[in-house]
Design an enzyme around this catalytic site. Structure first.
Site, mmCIF file in Angstrom:
data_model
loop_
_atom_site.group_PDB
_atom_site.id
_atom_site.type_symbol
_atom_site.label_atom_id
_atom_site.label_comp_id
_atom_site.label_asym_id
_atom_site.label_seq_id
_atom_site.Cartn_x
_atom_site.Cartn_y
_atom_site.Cartn_z
ATOM 1 N N GLU A 116 0.838 -1.199 0.000
ATOM 2 C CA GLU A 116 0.000 0.000 0.000
ATOM 3 C C GLU A 116 0.874 1.251 0.000
ATOM 4 O O GLU A 116 1.944 1.291 0.614
ATOM 5 C CB GLU A 116 -0.952 -0.009 1.199
ATOM 6 C CG GLU A 116 -2.024 -1.092 1.057
ATOM 7 C CD GLU A 116 -3.098 -1.028 2.126
ATOM 8 O OE1 GLU A 116 -4.231 -1.443 1.829
ATOM 9 O OE2 GLU A 116 -2.815 -0.571 3.253
ATOM 10 N N CYS A 129 3.806 8.547 0.876
ATOM 11 C CA CYS A 129 4.332 7.547 1.808
ATOM 12 C C CYS A 129 4.448 6.224 1.057
ATOM 13 O O CYS A 129 3.439 5.671 0.612
ATOM 14 C CB CYS A 129 3.395 7.413 3.007
ATOM 15 S SG CYS A 129 3.884 6.145 4.200
ATOM 16 N N CYS A 136 6.525 -6.944 6.966
ATOM 17 C CA CYS A 136 7.580 -6.291 7.732
ATOM 18 C C CYS A 136 8.377 -7.328 8.502
ATOM 19 O O CYS A 136 7.826 -8.308 8.998
ATOM 20 C CB CYS A 136 6.984 -5.268 8.699
ATOM 21 S SG CYS A 136 8.232 -4.240 9.512
ATOM 22 N N CYS A 140 6.336 -4.857 15.727
ATOM 23 C CA CYS A 140 5.884 -3.808 16.641
ATOM 24 C C CYS A 140 4.407 -4.037 16.965
ATOM 25 O O CYS A 140 3.579 -4.177 16.064
ATOM 26 C CB CYS A 140 6.101 -2.437 16.009
ATOM 27 S SG CYS A 140 7.836 -2.096 15.613
ATOM 28 N N CYS A 143 1.406 -1.766 15.552
ATOM 29 C CA CYS A 143 1.395 -1.486 14.116
ATOM 30 C C CYS A 143 0.667 -2.593 13.366
ATOM 31 O O CYS A 143 0.976 -3.771 13.522
ATOM 32 C CB CYS A 143 2.828 -1.361 13.608
ATOM 33 S SG CYS A 143 2.944 -1.014 11.839
ATOM 34 N N CYS A 370 -1.209 6.403 9.680
ATOM 35 C CA CYS A 370 0.060 5.844 10.149
ATOM 36 C C CYS A 370 -0.171 4.587 10.982
ATOM 37 O O CYS A 370 -0.974 4.580 11.913
ATOM 38 C CB CYS A 370 0.789 6.897 10.986
ATOM 39 S SG CYS A 370 2.362 6.363 11.631
#
Length: 409
Positions: A116, A129, A136, A140, A143, A370
């Protein structure tokens, strides 16, 4: 004893080899790589530099995808190029527009994987962005992307291709006959804050940023590019030397105990090591400050004591602190801090001499804010109980409806 969320170790990606018959994609090649490819295809050495410049401007300045449209090249040379090379971008699958004007793009890359990309328009700038990995490497716990395991690194072509796709959608390529300075610059800022840890895909990110910064193409200033890292200490100095962009650090906690939980890579590179690396960052100055990103989690990291500890922690580092109200996602094990709590935290940081802007959530209605990015094929919802268990967090309180209670749905 509460379990700790796992540290996902560095992953050595398996190189992807295109089919033997495939034409070489020119997108994503650095200037030396492009020139070498042209020579290997039959371009005379004496012409290679000129041809490199011509192709570079057609592809990255004008956004042209067809060799036939490159009118300052002879027809026979265009035919040679078409026989050896391609100009290919990732596939734009969907485009979603938020009520606040934010645009989210779902982009499909080789192998059918998806990432994305988000464009955020503002009065004085437009920020794109972009992503550097599918999924990933890190885990975290606040997230959404971190709940999707790493699939693979993106190539330089797939990274710079995200910029080119966004320019397509925004109509930002210069019109024929007009100089770039006469054009409206819709993408003025670039942030590597999408899916993935950029410093775990260093070479591809570096090459893509070199292309983006080249003055004869996309031409973004290095000071308009921000690379966000969770704190991969060995690569921080290298980023300053080989890329030279601005640096942002996902901090989110002021003690090793809490950061180990929120950002598990901290157990490998704890705060003391991270801060030493930041103080030595090659580009660090009062005009090129480090941005510390700090997500505000209710009752977790948002106390006055946390704010004062943060100020002490970063003492001596030219910095600003971006306070990010937590953007909730389905199953998230945290809540956003109350607004008055965020403002009180910001006031303490500001009075200590640091800029402490509170980031306005953008694109929440389309899951583009975010910490919310996650490829559509991986967006199957885990329950907040499953996510909390994986993260080693206390279980959220379950709400049990009595059999005789009315169903309000």
């Amino acid at each position: 004893m509460t379990a700790s969320p796992p540290i996902t170790p560095e992953v050595l990606p398996i190189p992807r080899k295109p089919p033997e018959a495939a034409r070489l994609n020119l997108v994503g090649l650095t200037r030396p790589q492009l020139r070498a490819a042209l020579v290997a295809a039959g371009t005379p050495e004496a012409q290679a530099k000129m041809r490199e410049n011509q192709l570079w401007q057609w592809i990255y300045h004008k956004g042209v995808r067809s060799f036939d449209a490159m009118t300052n090249l002879a027809k026979d040379y265009r035919a040679l190029l078409a026989g050896h090379f391609a100009i290919e971008l990732p596939e734009l699958v969907t485009r979603t527009v938020s009520a606040d004007g934010t645009r989210k793009y779902l982009v499909r890359i080789a192998g059918g994987h998806e990432v994305e990309v988000v464009y955020i328009p503002e009065d004085s700038r437009g920020t794109l962005c972009i992503s550097s990995q599918v999924g990933c490497t890190l885990t975290c716990t606040f997230c959404h992307t971190g709940t999707q395991r790493l699939v693979r690194n993106l190539t330089a072509a797939e990274i710079v291709g995200q910029i080119m796709l966004a320019r397509d959608d925004l109509g930002e390529w210069p019109e024929p006959g007009r100089a770039p300075r006469d054009e409206t610059r819709l993408i003025s800022n670039l942030v590597l804050m999408g899916m993935g840890e950029p410093l775990y895909n260093f070479e591809a990110v570096r090459d893509a940023m070199k292309i983006a910064m080249d003055n004869e193409g996309i031409s973004l200033s290095r000071r308009r590019i921000t690379l966000s890292t969770s704190g991969i200490v060995p690569e921080i100095a290298r980023a300053g030397t080989e890329i030279g962009c601005l640096l942002a650090v996902s901090l989110h906690a002021t003690t090793d105990e809490l950061r180990n939980q929120l950002v598990p890579i901290n157990r490998k590179y704890p705060l003391a090591q991270l801060l030493d690396a930041l103080r030595a960052y090659p580009k660090l100055s009062n005009s090129e400050r480090i941005t510390f990103e700090y997500v505000m989690l209710k009752g977790v990291n948002d106390s006055d004591a946390d704010a004062r500890r943060l100020v002490r922690l970063i003492a001596g580092i030219p910095a600003k602190i971006n306070l990010i109200p937590f953007n909730e996602w389905p199953g998230a094990p945290y809540q956003r801090s109350d607004w008055d709590r965020i403002e009180a935290f910001a006031d303490i940081v500001h009075k200590a001499g640091y800029a402490s802007p509170i980031r306005t959530p953008r694109g929440e209605d389309i899951m583009a804010a975010c910490g919310q990015l996650k490829s559509a094929t991986e967006r199957a919802r885990k329950s907040r109980f499953e996510i909390a268990a994986e993260a080693g967090l206390p279980q959220p309180e379950r709400v049990v409806r009595r059999p005789d209670a009315p169903d309000l749905h």
